[in-house]
Scaffold this motif. Sequence first.
Motif, PDB file in Angstrom:
ATOM      1  N   VAL A 121      75.025 136.687  11.209  1.00 47.25           N
ATOM      2  CA  VAL A 121      76.351 136.266  10.746  1.00 47.25           C
ATOM      3  C   VAL A 121      77.200 137.501  10.411  1.00 47.25           C
ATOM      4  O   VAL A 121      78.383 137.582  10.758  1.00 47.25           O
ATOM      5  CB  VAL A 121      76.224 135.306   9.527  1.00 47.25           C
ATOM      6  CG1 VAL A 121      77.550 135.131   8.821  1.00 47.25           C
ATOM      7  CG2 VAL A 121      75.658 133.965   9.986  1.00 47.25           C
ATOM      8  N   LYS A 175      76.411 131.709  21.206  1.00 48.77           N
ATOM      9  CA  LYS A 175      75.012 131.267  21.271  1.00 48.77           C
ATOM     10  C   LYS A 175      74.104 132.493  21.401  1.00 48.77           C
ATOM     11  O   LYS A 175      74.120 133.167  22.429  1.00 48.77           O
ATOM     12  CB  LYS A 175      74.798 130.344  22.475  1.00 48.77           C
ATOM     13  CG  LYS A 175      75.760 129.138  22.468  1.00 48.77           C
ATOM     14  CD  LYS A 175      75.301 127.920  23.234  1.00 48.77           C
ATOM     15  CE  LYS A 175      74.623 128.099  24.522  1.00 48.77           C
ATOM     16  NZ  LYS A 175      74.253 126.799  25.144  1.00 48.77           N
ATOM     17  N   GLY A 227      77.591 126.562  11.636  1.00 45.49           N
ATOM     18  CA  GLY A 227      76.502 127.335  12.262  1.00 45.49           C
ATOM     19  C   GLY A 227      75.189 126.602  12.142  1.00 45.49           C
ATOM     20  O   GLY A 227      75.003 125.749  11.271  1.00 45.49           O
ATOM     21  N   ARG A 244      71.132 123.618   9.727  1.00 45.98           N
ATOM     22  CA  ARG A 244      72.566 123.868   9.822  1.00 45.98           C
ATOM     23  C   ARG A 244      73.026 124.595   8.568  1.00 45.98           C
ATOM     24  O   ARG A 244      72.517 124.346   7.473  1.00 45.98           O
ATOM     25  CB  ARG A 244      73.264 122.509   9.981  1.00 45.98           C
ATOM     26  CG  ARG A 244      74.706 122.580  10.357  1.00 45.98           C
ATOM     27  CD  ARG A 244      75.206 121.258  10.906  1.00 45.98           C
ATOM     28  NE  ARG A 244      75.189 121.256  12.358  1.00 45.98           N
ATOM     29  CZ  ARG A 244      76.022 121.968  13.118  1.00 45.98           C
ATOM     30  NH1 ARG A 244      76.933 122.757  12.578  1.00 45.98           N
ATOM     31  NH2 ARG A 244      75.939 121.917  14.426  1.00 45.98           N
ATOM     32  N   TYR A 245      73.969 125.511   8.738  1.00 47.59           N
ATOM     33  CA  TYR A 245      74.479 126.267   7.578  1.00 47.59           C
ATOM     34  C   TYR A 245      75.999 126.390   7.684  1.00 47.59           C
ATOM     35  O   TYR A 245      76.532 127.481   7.809  1.00 47.59           O
ATOM     36  CB  TYR A 245      73.795 127.640   7.483  1.00 47.59           C
ATOM     37  CG  TYR A 245      73.701 128.418   8.778  1.00 47.59           C
ATOM     38  CD1 TYR A 245      74.785 129.154   9.259  1.00 47.59           C
ATOM     39  CD2 TYR A 245      72.529 128.416   9.530  1.00 47.59           C
ATOM     40  CE1 TYR A 245      74.707 129.868  10.442  1.00 47.59           C
ATOM     41  CE2 TYR A 245      72.442 129.129  10.715  1.00 47.59           C
ATOM     42  CZ  TYR A 245      73.530 129.848  11.162  1.00 47.59           C
ATOM     43  OH  TYR A 245      73.451 130.558  12.328  1.00 47.59           O
ATOM     44  N   GLY A 301      70.724 127.262  13.209  1.00 48.77           N
ATOM     45  CA  GLY A 301      69.743 128.158  13.825  1.00 48.77           C
ATOM     46  C   GLY A 301      68.329 127.755  13.491  1.00 48.77           C
ATOM     47  O   GLY A 301      68.096 126.820  12.728  1.00 48.77           O
ATOM     48  N   GLU A 352      70.721 131.448  16.839  1.00 52.49           N
ATOM     49  CA  GLU A 352      71.845 131.092  15.970  1.00 52.49           C
ATOM     50  C   GLU A 352      72.996 130.645  16.871  1.00 52.49           C
ATOM     51  O   GLU A 352      73.292 131.308  17.861  1.00 52.49           O
ATOM     52  CB  GLU A 352      72.333 132.287  15.126  1.00 52.49           C
ATOM     53  CG  GLU A 352      71.268 133.085  14.383  1.00 52.49           C
ATOM     54  CD  GLU A 352      70.518 132.347  13.291  1.00 52.49           C
ATOM     55  OE1 GLU A 352      70.967 131.241  12.878  1.00 52.49           O
ATOM     56  OE2 GLU A 352      69.464 132.839  12.860  1.00 52.49           O
ATOM     57  N   LEU A 412      77.004 129.694  16.495  1.00 50.73           N
ATOM     58  CA  LEU A 412      78.121 129.701  15.552  1.00 50.73           C
ATOM     59  C   LEU A 412      79.353 129.103  16.212  1.00 50.73           C
ATOM     60  O   LEU A 412      79.643 129.405  17.377  1.00 50.73           O
ATOM     61  CB  LEU A 412      78.385 131.138  15.110  1.00 50.73           C
ATOM     62  CG  LEU A 412      77.243 131.675  14.244  1.00 50.73           C
ATOM     63  CD1 LEU A 412      77.025 133.154  14.438  1.00 50.73           C
ATOM     64  CD2 LEU A 412      77.498 131.342  12.790  1.00 50.73           C
ATOM     65  N   TYR A 453      78.344 138.960  13.641  1.00 47.90           N
ATOM     66  CA  TYR A 453      79.334 138.042  14.228  1.00 47.90           C
ATOM     67  C   TYR A 453      80.716 138.319  13.627  1.00 47.90           C
ATOM     68  O   TYR A 453      81.725 138.385  14.333  1.00 47.90           O
ATOM     69  CB  TYR A 453      78.863 136.611  13.941  1.00 47.90           C
ATOM     70  CG  TYR A 453      79.837 135.498  14.205  1.00 47.90           C
ATOM     71  CD1 TYR A 453      80.004 134.980  15.484  1.00 47.90           C
ATOM     72  CD2 TYR A 453      80.559 134.920  13.155  1.00 47.90           C
ATOM     73  CE1 TYR A 453      80.878 133.924  15.714  1.00 47.90           C
ATOM     74  CE2 TYR A 453      81.426 133.861  13.372  1.00 47.90           C
ATOM     75  CZ  TYR A 453      81.581 133.367  14.662  1.00 47.90           C
ATOM     76  OH  TYR A 453      82.451 132.320  14.891  1.00 47.90           O
ATOM     77  N   GLY A 456      64.269 125.437  10.827  1.00 50.22           N
ATOM     78  CA  GLY A 456      65.677 125.672  11.127  1.00 50.22           C
ATOM     79  C   GLY A 456      66.594 124.705  10.416  1.00 50.22           C
ATOM     80  O   GLY A 456      66.145 123.788   9.736  1.00 50.22           O
ATOM     81  N   THR A 508      69.132 135.459   9.928  1.00 47.94           N
ATOM     82  CA  THR A 508      70.378 134.687  10.040  1.00 47.94           C
ATOM     83  C   THR A 508      71.551 135.419   9.392  1.00 47.94           C
ATOM     84  O   THR A 508      72.625 135.555  10.001  1.00 47.94           O
ATOM     85  CB  THR A 508      70.216 133.294   9.397  1.00 47.94           C
ATOM     86  OG1 THR A 508      69.100 132.654  10.014  1.00 47.94           O
ATOM     87  CG2 THR A 508      71.456 132.443   9.572  1.00 47.94           C
TER      88      THR A 508
END
Length: 421
Positions: free
Chosen positions: A87, A103, A300, A285-286, A302, A130, A132, A90, A283, A83
């Motif tokens: 990120v 996605k 985000g 949410r972050y 995943g 993931e 975002l 990204y 998994g 993850t």
Amino acid sequence: MLTTGPRGTKDILPDSCGYWQYVEQTIREVCRSFAYQEIRTPVFEHTELFLRGIGETTDIVEKEMYTFADRGKRSITLRPENTAAVVRAYLEHKLYAGPQPTKLFYIGPMFRYDRPQAGRYRQFHQFGIEVLGAKGPAVDAEIISLAVRFFNKLGLNDLKLFINSVGCPECRPVYRAKLQEFFRDKVPNLCADCQSRFDRNPMRILDCKNETCTTHSQGAPHMVDCLCEECTSHFNGLKELLTAAGINFVTNPRLVRGLDYYTKTAFEIQYAPLGAQSAVCGGGRYDGLVAECGGQPTPGIGFAIGIERVLLALEKQALLPVITSAVDVFVAPLGIKTQAAAFKLLTELRQAGITADMDFMDRSLKAQMKYANKYPAKFVALIGEDELEQDKVMLKNMETGSQELINRAELVHMITEGMEK
Ligand code: AMP
């Protein structure tokens, strides 16, 4: 040493690579149908990324990372999960500037200095997702339904989905204080890890596998009872969407991730027949992670699925596909003089898209036929010295046993026709 790999690693031998390809192909098909794109990031990153992106108080960072200084004296770590790296990519490549949400899916090896046992390795493989940029519960429901679809497509239906909400930086401090109040007089009875978790990360006490800690956490307050309005409505929204999609779930208040950037939804999918290592997917949410890694606040979510465990489950349920090593044509040269003609023929067959192999071991005719049967080969193309002289080949259909002498130039055409029949 030289003939044994490091502890916790596994060779994936030719007879099981077909199973891996089958699972990977299923991943690609499911991700394609859910409109996810693949991303491939390096297997090593700056150590700092994982300290930030996973959290310094987690077991992974404290005990399990493969960290070393490279020759330029930089601290490098083999990725223990993906993850943080996704990120990083990204942000580095400004994927946020493209259509949103972003996605992504990935497949690849991860490295953790774990205690090896069945279903737990030091190099293992994860398929992960993931997303975002989207904050509503519909994305949470989408990735859960993607995971369920993946398992169902492989024939694994006996799944248990556990969900929970870990709140957000607004409501979690209240819960954290309540939890500390609950555990305060129990601290001396907890395991050494949980004693240190009490101050740093008390929510992690709830998912400790130690029996004493489990007993002492009976009756602990639940995060879901302390959620703020926004987190409550998010959690209710998720439950409503899962119900609408016909996905069964159980709320499990012990499912926690105690770090600030983990927010709202946390989930796990278990496949009970696997026993001790039954977790096949984890998994959550972050919403705070992108900002933690230096980007603009971006939501985000995943999950990661352990591919070795999926394969163990498929094996246990006799769901592994039949993998064939069959070839269309086996070219059998008889005698060294015929080798060049045989090799030319082999090349032509392959160029025409026909799966072909030939004898490289100077075997006798009998041994070559036996070998061709093992594949199995549909046809054997024999070239002896007589055939060589006449520009012919003896084509044997291994299914019917019939054989005929044909012009060498016609072979490709005959095989293609024969296969179409
Ligand atoms: P995690 O990244 O710890 O949330 O793990 C996600 C999934 O990866 C788990 O549900 C397992 O299926 C798999 N997994 C995690 N650690 C290992 C390991 N050491 N060996 C094999 N699979 C693992």
